[in-house]
Design a protein around this motif. Structure first.
Motif, mmCIF file in Angstrom:
data_model
loop_
_atom_site.group_PDB
_atom_site.id
_atom_site.type_symbol
_atom_site.label_atom_id
_atom_site.label_comp_id
_atom_site.label_asym_id
_atom_site.label_seq_id
_atom_site.Cartn_x
_atom_site.Cartn_y
_atom_site.Cartn_z
ATOM 1 N N THR A 70 -14.204 16.140 21.166
ATOM 2 C CA THR A 70 -15.085 16.715 22.183
ATOM 3 C C THR A 70 -15.948 17.796 21.555
ATOM 4 O O THR A 70 -15.578 18.409 20.553
ATOM 5 C CB THR A 70 -14.300 17.360 23.351
ATOM 6 N N VAL A 71 -17.110 18.006 22.154
ATOM 7 C CA VAL A 71 -17.969 19.126 21.792
ATOM 8 C C VAL A 71 -18.236 19.907 23.075
ATOM 9 O O VAL A 71 -18.434 19.318 24.141
ATOM 10 C CB VAL A 71 -19.280 18.670 21.101
ATOM 11 N N ALA A 72 -18.164 21.234 22.996
ATOM 12 C CA ALA A 72 -18.431 22.110 24.134
ATOM 13 C C ALA A 72 -19.367 23.224 23.680
ATOM 14 O O ALA A 72 -19.331 23.637 22.521
ATOM 15 C CB ALA A 72 -17.138 22.702 24.673
ATOM 16 N N ALA A 73 -20.202 23.697 24.599
ATOM 17 C CA ALA A 73 -21.143 24.773 24.275
ATOM 18 C C ALA A 73 -21.247 25.724 25.458
ATOM 19 O O ALA A 73 -21.077 25.320 26.611
ATOM 20 C CB ALA A 73 -22.515 24.203 23.941
ATOM 21 N N GLY A 74 -21.503 26.991 25.169
ATOM 22 C CA GLY A 74 -21.657 27.970 26.227
ATOM 23 C C GLY A 74 -21.962 29.337 25.668
ATOM 24 O O GLY A 74 -22.358 29.479 24.500
ATOM 25 N N PHE A 75 -21.786 30.338 26.490
ATOM 26 C CA PHE A 75 -22.022 31.724 26.103
ATOM 27 C C PHE A 75 -20.823 32.573 26.496
ATOM 28 O O PHE A 75 -20.157 32.312 27.499
ATOM 29 C CB PHE A 75 -23.267 32.293 26.794
ATOM 30 N N GLN A 76 -20.554 33.595 25.709
ATOM 31 C CA GLN A 76 -19.603 34.639 26.060
ATOM 32 C C GLN A 76 -20.457 35.805 26.543
ATOM 33 O O GLN A 76 -21.438 36.171 25.895
ATOM 34 C CB GLN A 76 -18.777 35.035 24.846
ATOM 35 N N ILE A 77 -20.093 36.371 27.711
ATOM 36 C CA ILE A 77 -20.922 37.396 28.338
ATOM 37 C C ILE A 77 -20.043 38.578 28.721
ATOM 38 O O ILE A 77 -18.971 38.397 29.305
ATOM 39 C CB ILE A 77 -21.647 36.829 29.574
ATOM 40 N N GLY A 133 -19.115 20.077 28.427
ATOM 41 C CA GLY A 133 -18.310 19.466 27.383
ATOM 42 C C GLY A 133 -18.599 17.978 27.351
ATOM 43 O O GLY A 133 -18.827 17.367 28.396
ATOM 44 N N LYS A 134 -18.607 17.395 26.171
ATOM 45 C CA LYS A 134 -18.925 15.975 26.018
ATOM 46 C C LYS A 134 -17.913 15.328 25.104
ATOM 47 O O LYS A 134 -17.593 15.846 24.041
ATOM 48 C CB LYS A 134 -20.320 15.813 25.433
ATOM 49 N N LYS A 135 -17.400 14.156 25.524
ATOM 50 C CA LYS A 135 -16.492 13.387 24.679
ATOM 51 C C LYS A 135 -17.298 12.753 23.554
ATOM 52 O O LYS A 135 -18.409 12.268 23.768
ATOM 53 C CB LYS A 135 -15.790 12.311 25.490
ATOM 54 N N MET A 136 -16.725 12.757 22.380
ATOM 55 C CA MET A 136 -17.369 12.145 21.222
ATOM 56 C C MET A 136 -16.868 10.705 21.119
ATOM 57 O O MET A 136 -15.738 10.474 20.720
ATOM 58 C CB MET A 136 -17.061 12.946 19.962
ATOM 59 N N GLN A 137 -17.706 9.749 21.509
ATOM 60 C CA GLN A 137 -17.314 8.343 21.476
ATOM 61 C C GLN A 137 -17.668 7.682 20.152
ATOM 62 O O GLN A 137 -17.147 6.631 19.829
ATOM 63 C CB GLN A 137 -17.951 7.611 22.647
ATOM 64 N N ILE A 138 -18.571 8.304 19.429
ATOM 65 C CA ILE A 138 -18.865 7.893 18.058
ATOM 66 C C ILE A 138 -18.737 9.157 17.213
ATOM 67 O O ILE A 138 -18.235 10.151 17.698
ATOM 68 C CB ILE A 138 -20.271 7.234 17.932
ATOM 69 N N GLY A 139 -19.191 9.158 16.007
ATOM 70 C CA GLY A 139 -19.000 10.306 15.127
ATOM 71 C C GLY A 139 -19.872 11.509 15.409
ATOM 72 O O GLY A 139 -19.824 12.499 14.683
ATOM 73 N N LYS A 140 -20.674 11.473 16.503
ATOM 74 C CA LYS A 140 -21.584 12.578 16.778
ATOM 75 C C LYS A 140 -21.833 12.655 18.288
ATOM 76 O O LYS A 140 -21.920 11.641 18.964
ATOM 77 C CB LYS A 140 -22.904 12.346 16.044
ATOM 78 N N ALA A 141 -21.943 13.872 18.812
ATOM 79 C CA ALA A 141 -22.274 14.079 20.226
ATOM 80 C C ALA A 141 -22.896 15.459 20.378
ATOM 81 O O ALA A 141 -22.710 16.336 19.519
ATOM 82 C CB ALA A 141 -21.037 13.947 21.105
ATOM 83 N N GLY A 142 -23.632 15.670 21.465
ATOM 84 C CA GLY A 142 -24.272 16.964 21.669
ATOM 85 C C GLY A 142 -24.489 17.297 23.130
ATOM 86 O O GLY A 142 -24.398 16.446 24.012
ATOM 87 N N ILE A 143 -24.764 18.569 23.364
ATOM 88 C CA ILE A 143 -25.082 19.114 24.684
ATOM 89 C C ILE A 143 -26.305 20.004 24.504
ATOM 90 O O ILE A 143 -26.331 20.851 23.607
ATOM 91 C CB ILE A 143 -23.925 19.980 25.215
ATOM 92 N N THR A 144 -27.310 19.832 25.360
ATOM 93 C CA THR A 144 -28.491 20.690 25.327
ATOM 94 C C THR A 144 -28.732 21.241 26.718
ATOM 95 O O THR A 144 -28.746 20.486 27.690
ATOM 96 C CB THR A 144 -29.738 19.909 24.858
ATOM 97 N N VAL A 145 -28.892 22.563 26.837
ATOM 98 C CA VAL A 145 -29.269 23.201 28.097
ATOM 99 C C VAL A 145 -30.510 24.039 27.820
ATOM 100 O O VAL A 145 -30.649 24.644 26.761
ATOM 101 C CB VAL A 145 -28.131 24.068 28.687
ATOM 102 N N ASP A 146 -31.423 24.039 28.777
ATOM 103 C CA ASP A 146 -32.697 24.739 28.574
ATOM 104 C C ASP A 146 -33.057 25.520 29.831
ATOM 105 O O ASP A 146 -33.076 24.965 30.928
ATOM 106 C CB ASP A 146 -33.786 23.715 28.248
#
Length: 187
Positions: A70-77, A133-146
């Motif tokens: 899995t890949v996860a992204a966020g901020f600590q505030i 958070g996104k499950k990695m179903q192949i060798g690469k995954a990503g999350i983008t927020v704008d």
């Protein structure tokens, strides 16, 4: 008042070889933090807009197959000083500083997205706010927020923000987690 231009932070990545021999990389890129004057014009409110891309990569030839990743992204505030109790500067209000993060609903397949996040910030603490958070179903995954909106009420002084990306990999024998962090920024 004029709007501040966004602060852009350098891309970062961390790579590690797991006990099973896989090269796992966490990548933080496209990070921007743009502080703006709060719409309510309160001295106790901090407001801004956040952007971030988090990627995870699993490469190499490990000795045991990867079962999940899995890949996860966020901020600590974090809030410097909570003034809502009135104890610090005589301001009456709610029980603690409040933070709200929202961004437009998105159609996302295979990922977890939380469109509205709120939490309580207390002096000396840091809230971990995951953007997805996104499950990695192949060798690469990503999350983008704008352009994610962030607002913190009842906070005296600056609000600190730090981006993070976490990549987790599991095999039959081992679990490994790799993290990469951004530089702190203040609203």
């Amino acid at each position: 008042m004029s709007e501040a231009s966004p602060s852009t932070f350098a891309d970062r990545q961390v790579s590690k070889v797991t006990d099973d021999g896989w090269r796992v990389t966490a990548i933080k890129s496209q990070e921007q933090v743009r502080g703006v004057p709060p719409l309510n014009q309160s001295s106790w409110t901090r407001e801004g807009f956040l952007s971030l891309k988090g990627e995870g990569v699993i490469a190499g030839t490990g000795s045991i197959p990867v079962q999940s990743g899995t890949v996860a992204a966020g901020f600590q505030i974090g809030c410097n000083t909570d003034v809502t109790s009135g104890a610090t500067v005589g301001v009456s209000g709610g029980p603690s500083a409040q933070m709200n993060i929202s961004y437009p609903p998105a159609v996302v397949i295979g990922a977890t997205v939380t469109p509205n996040i709120s939490t309580t910030l207390r002096p000396g603490t840091i809230a971990d706010i995951p953007f997805g958070g996104k499950k990695m179903q192949i060798g690469k995954a990503g999350i983008t927020v704008d352009g994610v909106h962030v607002k913190v009420d009842g906070c005296l002084g600056p609000v600190a923000l730090r981006a993070y990306v976490t990549v987790s990999v599991s095999t039959a024998l081992n679990d490994n987690t790799i993290n990469v962090y951004g530089e702190p920024h203040y609203l």
